[in-house]
Design an enzyme around this catalytic site. Structure first.
Site, PDB file in Angstrom:
ATOM      1  N   THR A   1       8.448  -3.015 -13.891  1.00 51.27           N
ATOM      2  CA  THR A   1       7.019  -3.268 -13.758  1.00 51.27           C
ATOM      3  C   THR A   1       6.215  -2.841 -14.977  1.00 51.27           C
ATOM      4  O   THR A   1       6.623  -1.942 -15.727  1.00 51.27           O
ATOM      5  CB  THR A   1       6.462  -2.526 -12.520  1.00 51.27           C
ATOM      6  OG1 THR A   1       5.118  -2.924 -12.291  1.00 51.27           O
ATOM      7  CG2 THR A   1       6.511  -1.022 -12.685  1.00 51.27           C
TER       8      THR A   1
ATOM      9  N   THR B   1       5.015  -6.548 -10.157  1.00 51.36           N
ATOM     10  CA  THR B   1       6.288  -5.960 -10.492  1.00 51.36           C
ATOM     11  C   THR B   1       7.286  -7.094 -10.346  1.00 51.36           C
ATOM     12  O   THR B   1       6.927  -8.185  -9.918  1.00 51.36           O
ATOM     13  CB  THR B   1       6.508  -4.797  -9.498  1.00 51.36           C
ATOM     14  OG1 THR B   1       5.475  -3.844  -9.713  1.00 51.36           O
ATOM     15  CG2 THR B   1       7.851  -4.162  -9.587  1.00 51.36           C
TER      16      THR B   1
ATOM     17  N   GLY C   1       4.940  -5.931  -5.489  1.00 50.61           N
ATOM     18  CA  GLY C   1       3.884  -5.912  -4.466  1.00 50.61           C
ATOM     19  C   GLY C   1       3.208  -4.574  -4.281  1.00 50.61           C
ATOM     20  O   GLY C   1       2.559  -4.363  -3.254  1.00 50.61           O
ATOM     21  N   GLY C   2       3.352  -3.650  -5.249  1.00 53.32           N
ATOM     22  CA  GLY C   2       2.671  -2.360  -5.119  1.00 53.32           C
ATOM     23  C   GLY C   2       3.041  -1.686  -3.809  1.00 53.32           C
ATOM     24  O   GLY C   2       4.222  -1.567  -3.460  1.00 53.32           O
TER      25      GLY C   2
HETATM   26  N1  GLY Z   1       3.328   0.042 -10.274  1.00 51.83           N
HETATM   27  C1  GLY Z   1       3.738  -0.212  -8.945  1.00 51.83           C
HETATM   28  C2  GLY Z   1       4.720   0.779  -8.448  1.00 51.83           C
HETATM   29  O1  GLY Z   1       5.493   1.298  -9.219  1.00 51.83           O
HETATM   30  O2  GLY Z   1       4.721   1.068  -7.290  1.00 51.83           O
END
Ligand code: GLY
Length: 564
Positions: A390, A372, A464-465
């Site tokens: 992202t 992201t 960083g998810g």
């Molecule tokens: N795709 C990662 C998030 O939105 O948390």
């Protein structure tokens, strides 16, 4: 060693700037843009110089990132923007992707109810209906000062004329080419004619993307959600047996939402509400930690670290059960961000013992880099923007839309595709975040603004998810609890716990040996120094101090802050 080497790179970059205040801090008075891409930050700063406000700059930076930082910058994905206007009002724009109308609760399961590996991450079914273009245009139309062309033209020029690939980008192309090259249009963009990934020094020209951006400039929403762009996207869906239709695109709308608000030691925290889990968890964790003398214990102390881990454990457990798209599922937001609830939730905290994350199966370590990206902007009038966007994993689904030149997300994996089954980040979920037509998948993106005495103090966020939220937590606490300068607050090593899997991830040099020993003596298991990637997060941040704006690009990334 790697971390130090990266710090040195940033020092070198900052030293080239005449207004560098310290190795990683850039100073300005009239505006500041910090993003993962030096070229995109320059675009944003230039828009400010031309009389645009922070919203114009954020939107222009967003469009530019789709060209210069294609692993996460995008027009084929989604994002969240938190905006604090000079008059003190705060709004958020949700342009998260949506599940297509034909999506189904069990679409990633086989006849036995088992997950079909890879379908939610690397297939045309992985793609959610993109929201970025609607969000950027809506935000610009409502709050921008400049013409639409002024915030899109720089991106068009970068795409049409191209730019020189640097080592950072070349390394990404090398790493991701095995998946990108499965799609001829992706290979055509990111590889040389002989199929070798573009290398440092090569020029990345994206003519189809320039044409798509041109249609958006000319026709606004219709330049993406109807007409040629929409038809090209849907043709690719049909080729790959994806679900997105012309109707899915035509009916996409961004949503204005009230921010999540909290307080922490006299500061106001303003962040993103669901479908992000970020704002709720950030405020919830700060509420749990506020009664504890984190600053007194000291940065990196076992006592402070133990408390933060235990707060993270509880908040992420709540995330898995309670959080999802509030338009589809009743989410107890008011309770989750309530200080009384935090006190009750933390009542079983034992200062001497770690608790255990139990019951639900283990998650997995991400096997692919989350990517992201976050932009922080302040202008001289006090307009402040935190923008996180992202495609989900690096380069999303890896599918470039032929003829349209942009990458499609693989955001469907952020749904809970099967109860209590980890997604790519090891995050668990349940019915609250189950797939439904038109629903938005739960996110961890945490664009955040911290106010002191009603005025913006800090704007931050990160990729960083699952680690996004704990990254933002630590940047905020480093500033508020430890009184760090912005460069230290962003640069200091980070750690992360997310309830399941029950382990603590820490960056190299993050914990001293005696801190590790103390945490283990309390019962914290699986303390694991991460060896992959550049570290946890990439928190490009801006801070206001004594009437001056300070910008920092995270030493873990190769971005830049540009001030004026
Ligand atoms: N795709 C990662 C998030 O939105 O948390």
């Amino acid at each position: 060693m790697r971390y130090l080497a990266l710090s040195c790179l940033v020092m070198a970059a900052a030293a080239q700037s005449a207004d560098a205040a310290s190795p990683a801090e850039v100073r300005g008075k009239a505006g500041m843009v910090a993003s993962r891409s030096a070229l995109a930050s320059e675009v944003g700063a230039d828009v400010l110089r031309r009389g645009g406000n922070a919203i114009d700059a954020a939107v222009a930076t967003g469009f530019a990132l789709a060209v210069t930082y294609p692993s996460a910058g995008n027009i084929g994905g989604g994002g969240f923007m938190v905006i604090r206007l000079a008059d003190g009002s705060v709004v958020t724009n949700d342009h998260r992707e949506r599940a297509p109308a034909a999506a189904d609760h069990d679409m990633f399961l086989d006849d036995d109810g088992d997950v079909i590996q890879g379908l939610s991450t690397h297939s045309h079914l992985a793609v959610g209906v993109p929201g970025t273009v609607a969000g950027l245009l809506d935000v610009h139309e409502r709050y921008g000062q400049l013409e639409r062309s002024a915030v899109i033209d720089p991106a068009i020029a970068l795409a049409r004329d191209g730019f020189v690939v640097d080592d950072d980008l070349a390394g990404q192309f090398r790493r991701h080419m095995p998946r990108l090259e499965r799609y001829p249009a992706s290979r055509a963009v990111f590889a040389r004619p002989d199929g070798a990934p573009l290398a440092a020094g090569d020029r990345l020209v994206q003519s189809d993307l320039a044409d798509t951006l041109g249609r958006i400039r000319e026709h606004g929403h219709d330049g993406f959600y109807r007409g040629a762009t929409a038809e090209l996207l849907v043709a690719e869906m049909e080729r790959g047996e994806g679900l997105i239709t012309l109707e899915d695109l035509a009916s996409y709308e961004s949503v204005w939402r009230d921010p999540i608000r909290g307080t922490y030691r006299g500061h106001e925290i303003v962040s993103m509400p669901p479908p992000s889990s970020g704002g709720v968890l950030l405020v919830q964790m700060l509420n749990m930690l506020e009664p504890h003398d984190i600053g007194g214990f000291g940065y990196g102390s076992a006592a402070a670290t133990h408390r933060i881990i235990e707060a993270e454990r509880r908040a992420y457990a709540d995330r898995a059960h309670h959080l999802g798209d509030t338009d589809f599922y009743p989410t107890p937001i008011a309770t989750l961000v309530d200080k009384a609830y935090a006190a009750q939730r933390f009542a079983d905290f034992d200062p001497a013992r770690a608790s255990r994350s139990e019951d639900i199966g283990h998650g997995t370590i991400p096997n692919e880099s989350p990517d992201t990206t976050h932009v922080s902007v302040m202008d001289g009038d006090g307009n402040t923007v935190a923008y996180t966007t992202t495609l989900n994993l690096s380069y999303g689904s890896k599918i470039v839309v032929p003829g349209a030149g942009f990458l499609l997300n693989n955001e469907m994996d952020d749904f809970s595709i099967k109860p209590n089954t980890p997604n790519a980040y090891g995050l668990l979920g349940d019915e609250a975040n189950a797939i439904a037509p038109g629903k938005r998948m739960l996110s961890s993106m945490t664009p955040t603004i911290v106010l002191r005495d009603g005025e913006p103090l800090l704007v931050t966020g990160s990729p960083g998810g699952s680690t996004i939220i704990t990254t933002v937590l630590q940047v905020v606490m480093n500033v508020i609890d430890h009184g760090m300068d912005l460069s230290d607050a962003v640069g200091k090593p980070r750690f992360h716990h997310q309830w399941q899997p029950d382990r603590v991830m820490v960056e190299p040099f993050g914990f001293s040996p005696d801190t590790v020993a103390a945490l283990e003596a309390m019962g914290h298991e699986g303390i694991d120094t991460i060896r992959w990637g550049r570290g946890i997060g990439d928190a490009n941040s801006v801070m206001r101090r004594d009437g001056e704006l300070l910008g920092v690009s995270d030493p873990r990334g190769a971005g830049r802050a540009v001030g004026l």
